[in-house]
Design a protein around this motif. Structure first.
Motif, PDB file in Angstrom:
ATOM      1  N   MET A  15     102.611  51.881  56.596  1.00 43.83           N
ATOM      2  CA  MET A  15     103.369  51.845  58.002  1.00 43.83           C
ATOM      3  C   MET A  15     104.623  50.969  57.735  1.00 43.83           C
ATOM      4  SD  MET A  15     100.805  51.368  60.953  1.00 43.83           S
ATOM      5  CE  MET A  15     100.775  49.434  60.829  1.00 43.83           C
ATOM      6  N   ASP A  16     105.641  51.133  58.490  1.00 41.41           N
ATOM      7  CA  ASP A  16     107.187  50.438  58.082  1.00 41.41           C
ATOM      8  C   ASP A  16     107.034  49.069  59.142  1.00 41.41           C
ATOM      9  OD1 ASP A  16     109.447  50.072  57.553  1.00 41.41           O
ATOM     10  OD2 ASP A  16     110.518  51.812  58.321  1.00 41.41           O
ATOM     11  N   ASN A  17     106.383  47.997  58.140  1.00 39.61           N
ATOM     12  CA  ASN A  17     106.414  46.966  58.839  1.00 39.61           C
ATOM     13  C   ASN A  17     107.695  46.037  58.860  1.00 39.61           C
ATOM     14  OD1 ASN A  17     103.396  46.864  58.999  1.00 39.61           O
ATOM     15  ND2 ASN A  17     103.429  46.543  56.737  1.00 39.61           N
ATOM     16  N   LYS A  18     108.796  46.470  58.141  1.00 40.23           N
ATOM     17  CA  LYS A  18     110.035  45.901  58.429  1.00 40.23           C
ATOM     18  C   LYS A  18     110.587  46.062  59.768  1.00 40.23           C
ATOM     19  CE  LYS A  18     113.219  49.602  56.949  1.00 40.23           C
ATOM     20  NZ  LYS A  18     112.260  50.732  56.749  1.00 40.23           N
ATOM     21  N   LEU A  19     109.779  47.081  60.455  1.00 42.88           N
ATOM     22  CA  LEU A  19     110.348  47.173  61.969  1.00 42.88           C
ATOM     23  C   LEU A  19     110.129  45.817  62.684  1.00 42.88           C
ATOM     24  CD1 LEU A  19     109.893  50.995  62.170  1.00 42.88           C
ATOM     25  CD2 LEU A  19     112.054  49.886  61.864  1.00 42.88           C
ATOM     26  N   LEU A  20     109.245  45.166  62.345  1.00 42.24           N
ATOM     27  CA  LEU A  20     108.736  44.138  63.065  1.00 42.24           C
ATOM     28  C   LEU A  20     109.142  42.641  62.662  1.00 42.24           C
ATOM     29  CD1 LEU A  20     105.038  45.048  63.432  1.00 42.24           C
ATOM     30  CD2 LEU A  20     106.771  45.656  64.962  1.00 42.24           C
ATOM     31  N   ASN A  21     109.409  41.759  63.437  1.00 33.90           N
ATOM     32  CA  ASN A  21     109.786  40.346  63.422  1.00 33.90           C
ATOM     33  C   ASN A  21     108.450  39.882  63.409  1.00 33.90           C
ATOM     34  OD1 ASN A  21     110.512  37.742  63.354  1.00 33.90           O
ATOM     35  ND2 ASN A  21     112.550  38.185  64.227  1.00 33.90           N
ATOM     36  N   ARG A  22     107.968  38.990  62.506  1.00 30.78           N
ATOM     37  CA  ARG A  22     106.708  38.069  62.565  1.00 30.78           C
ATOM     38  C   ARG A  22     106.643  37.244  63.645  1.00 30.78           C
ATOM     39  NH1 ARG A  22     105.298  35.873  56.944  1.00 30.78           N
ATOM     40  NH2 ARG A  22     103.304  34.922  58.211  1.00 30.78           N
ATOM     41  N   ASN A  23     107.854  36.738  63.988  1.00 25.45           N
ATOM     42  CA  ASN A  23     107.896  35.414  64.887  1.00 25.45           C
ATOM     43  C   ASN A  23     107.969  36.069  66.425  1.00 25.45           C
ATOM     44  OD1 ASN A  23     107.729  33.480  63.022  1.00 25.45           O
ATOM     45  ND2 ASN A  23     110.138  33.950  62.566  1.00 25.45           N
ATOM     46  N   GLU A  24     108.006  37.465  66.515  1.00 26.34           N
ATOM     47  CA  GLU A  24     108.064  38.140  67.979  1.00 26.34           C
ATOM     48  C   GLU A  24     106.643  38.354  68.584  1.00 26.34           C
ATOM     49  OE1 GLU A  24     110.802  37.987  69.961  1.00 26.34           O
ATOM     50  OE2 GLU A  24     112.331  37.719  68.351  1.00 26.34           O
TER      51      GLU A  24
END
Length: 224
Positions: free
Chosen positions: A1-10
């Protein structure tokens, strides 16, 4: 999956139906060491239109209970359908608006950054084929990784994030089988009652990689 689309702090909503695609998405988010599952809220819409819809709901409830994941369920009533049919009489449009408005309401409540939707490579290609059939002007061919839903009733918008557009249905089923993840099958998917279902049944004869190349070429033309 394309995890770079997520901000881990959001914080994010995960749209889950109980089907293989969304259970794959949910389980991958849960087991991702770079993400905090407490930043994710599962939302499920039970349209109560199929005899087995409660079974689908139960699969998701049991998973979330076992993994201690926050979940909200909306059971759609006849009053909901009446309200949304003032906007459209197309059931697919009504169902979509009910679903995304629910996501939007929960997203606002918890200040979420968007909703994760489990569209995969097959959905990407299905959308492109429908676009070709309609022969209209589009802003993007197939499905975009990031798009926005604009609510007519709520007067605001919701960010939609698609992390699975490079993953095939075969890869999803293999993962669920290997990891013994329970999932439901929507019985209406085998019925040719919607254009997308007809395409879904025929797409097995299509070379997905050739079609993906065609989509990417058209996307590049738009960008240029």
């Amino acid at each position: 999956m394309d995890n770079k689309l997520l901000n881990r702090n959001e914080k994010y909503i995960i749209g889950v139906s109980g089907g293989p695609d969304s259970m794959f998405l949910l389980d991958n988010i849960y087991h991702n060491p770079e993400l905090d599952i407490n930043n994710f809220i599962v939302c499920l819409v039970n349209y109560q239109k199929r005899a087995d819809s409660d079974h689908d709901e139960q699969i998701v409830l049991e998973y979330c209970k076992k993994q201690n994941i926050k979940i909200y369920v909306k059971k759609v009533t006849s009053a909901d359908y009446d309200k949304y049919q003032t906007i459209s009489h197309n059931f697919q449009n009504v169902a979509r608006d009910i679903r995304y408005d629910f996501f939007l309401q929960i997203s606002k409540k918890y200040h979420c950054h968007g909703v994760l939707i489990a569209h995969n490579l097959t959905d990407h290609i299905e959308t492109y084929i429908l676009q070709k059939q309609r022969n209209g002007i589009v802003e993007y061919y197939g499905l975009n990784q990031i798009s926005y839903y604009h609510s007519h009733l709520l007067g605001s918008e919701l960010k939609i994030i698609r992390m699975m557009l490079k993953i095939t249905r075969e890869e999803i089923i293999e993962y669920l089988f290997h990891n013994q993840i329970n999932y439901a099958i929507d019985s209406t998917n085998i019925l040719g009652i919607y254009n997308r279902n007809i395409i879904r049944n025929e797409i097995q004869q299509i070379n997905l990689q050739d079609m993906l190349l065609e989509i990417n070429q058209k996307i590049m033309r738009i960008k240029n």
